[in-house]
Design an enzyme around this catalytic site. Structure first.
Site, PDB file in Angstrom:
ATOM      1  CG  ASP A 192      -9.184  47.809 -24.005  1.00  0.00           C
ATOM      2  OD1 ASP A 192      -9.265  48.226 -22.846  1.00  0.00           O
ATOM      3  OD2 ASP A 192      -8.108  47.446 -24.513  1.00  0.00           O
TER       4      ASP A 192
ATOM      5  CD  GLU B 214     -17.085  45.134 -30.161  1.00  0.00           C
ATOM      6  OE1 GLU B 214     -16.875  44.058 -29.574  1.00  0.00           O
ATOM      7  OE2 GLU B 214     -16.273  45.638 -30.947  1.00  0.00           O
TER       8      GLU B 214
HETATM    9  P1  5GP Z   1     -10.455  48.009 -28.670  1.00  0.00           P
HETATM   10  O1  5GP Z   1     -10.290  48.319 -30.129  1.00  0.00           O
HETATM   11  O2  5GP Z   1     -11.671  48.682 -28.053  1.00  0.00           O
HETATM   12  O3  5GP Z   1      -9.209  48.321 -27.884  1.00  0.00           O
HETATM   13  O4  5GP Z   1     -10.576  46.443 -28.555  1.00  0.00           O
HETATM   14  C1  5GP Z   1     -11.785  45.797 -28.553  1.00  0.00           C
HETATM   15  C2  5GP Z   1     -11.618  44.315 -28.786  1.00  0.00           C
HETATM   16  O5  5GP Z   1     -10.439  43.777 -28.151  1.00  0.00           O
HETATM   17  C3  5GP Z   1     -12.777  43.591 -28.140  1.00  0.00           C
HETATM   18  O6  5GP Z   1     -13.875  43.473 -29.026  1.00  0.00           O
HETATM   19  C4  5GP Z   1     -12.170  42.259 -27.763  1.00  0.00           C
HETATM   20  O7  5GP Z   1     -12.262  41.376 -28.871  1.00  0.00           O
HETATM   21  C5  5GP Z   1     -10.728  42.563 -27.494  1.00  0.00           C
HETATM   22  N1  5GP Z   1     -10.514  42.717 -26.041  1.00  0.00           N
HETATM   23  C6  5GP Z   1     -10.285  43.868 -25.371  1.00  0.00           C
HETATM   24  N2  5GP Z   1     -10.155  43.651 -24.050  1.00  0.00           N
HETATM   25  C7  5GP Z   1     -10.319  42.322 -23.866  1.00  0.00           C
HETATM   26  C8  5GP Z   1     -10.305  41.479 -22.677  1.00  0.00           C
HETATM   27  O8  5GP Z   1     -10.138  41.884 -21.518  1.00  0.00           O
HETATM   28  N3  5GP Z   1     -10.521  40.153 -22.899  1.00  0.00           N
HETATM   29  C9  5GP Z   1     -10.731  39.631 -24.137  1.00  0.00           C
HETATM   30  N4  5GP Z   1     -10.910  38.312 -24.233  1.00  0.00           N
HETATM   31  N5  5GP Z   1     -10.743  40.400 -25.265  1.00  0.00           N
HETATM   32  C10 5GP Z   1     -10.546  41.731 -25.126  1.00  0.00           C
END
Ligand code: 5GP
Length: 159
Positions: free
Chosen positions: A83, A79
């Site tokens: 987040d 990954e």
């Molecule tokens: P989660 O489901 O863990 O909240 O989100 C994960 C996905 O959100 C990551 O694989 C990524 O694609 C996107 N994402 C989360 N934070 C960021 C960030 O700070 N920058 C970018 N470009 N994408 C993020």
């Protein structure tokens, strides 16, 4: 790269399939496999969140599924950033139904301050603060993936 060496040592006897979640992790994946010295296989999955497409809802639609069978294989998910953990949690549950030998997670960035679901991250590059990051494959509305480094967008709210 240190992570590649650790992964090589851990999987020396039974190399894994590295599963990259598109698209943000492509550059990390490319650098990571070059840093291994075991014969890893690679595969890709593309997912998108339901809803407005920006907020991580945890309900995920598979846009592109794996082409390889992971049954009875070690799987290492690669990954860009974890987040809330909701997307990865869904992917893990989905892949578990295919009965792999094991599943571990390798992430370049860990924004653990915003985690909503407890996940075990086996290989972590860097822990990052609660700021939106771009570059090195990571985008903002599909832009900035080409930046050779990771940058913080100071005024950008994390969606
Ligand atoms: P989660 O489901 O863990 O909240 O989100 C994960 C996905 O959100 C990551 O694989 C990524 O694609 C996107 N994402 C989360 N934070 C960021 C960030 O700070 N920058 C970018 N470009 N994408 C993020």
């Amino acid at each position: 790269m240190e992570l590649g060496a650790r992964i090589s040592d851990d999987y020396r006897d039974d190399p894994p399939i590295l599963v990259n979640v598109l698209k943000g992790g492509i550059i990390f994946m490319a650098d990571l496999i070059r840093a291994t010295d075991i014969s890893v296989e690679i595969d890709f999955m593309e997912v998108s969140s339901y809803g407005d497409g920006t907020e991580s809802s945890g309900v995920v639609r598979i846009l592109e599924d794996l082409s390889l069978s992971i049954t009875d294989r070690h799987v290492l998910i690669v990954e860009d950033i974890v987040d809330t953990g909701l997307t990865l949690h869904y992917i893990l549950e989905n892949l578990e139904t295919r009965h792999p030998k094991s599943i571990r997670i390798c992430t370049l960035l860990d924004r653990r301050g915003r985690r909503e679901i407890d996940l075990q991250l086996d290989y972590v590059g860097f822990v990052v603060p609660d700021k939106f990051v771009i570059g090195y494959g990571l985008d903002l509305a599909q832009k900035y993936r080409n930046l050779p480094h990771i940058a913080v967008l100071e005024d950008e709210e994390i969606p």
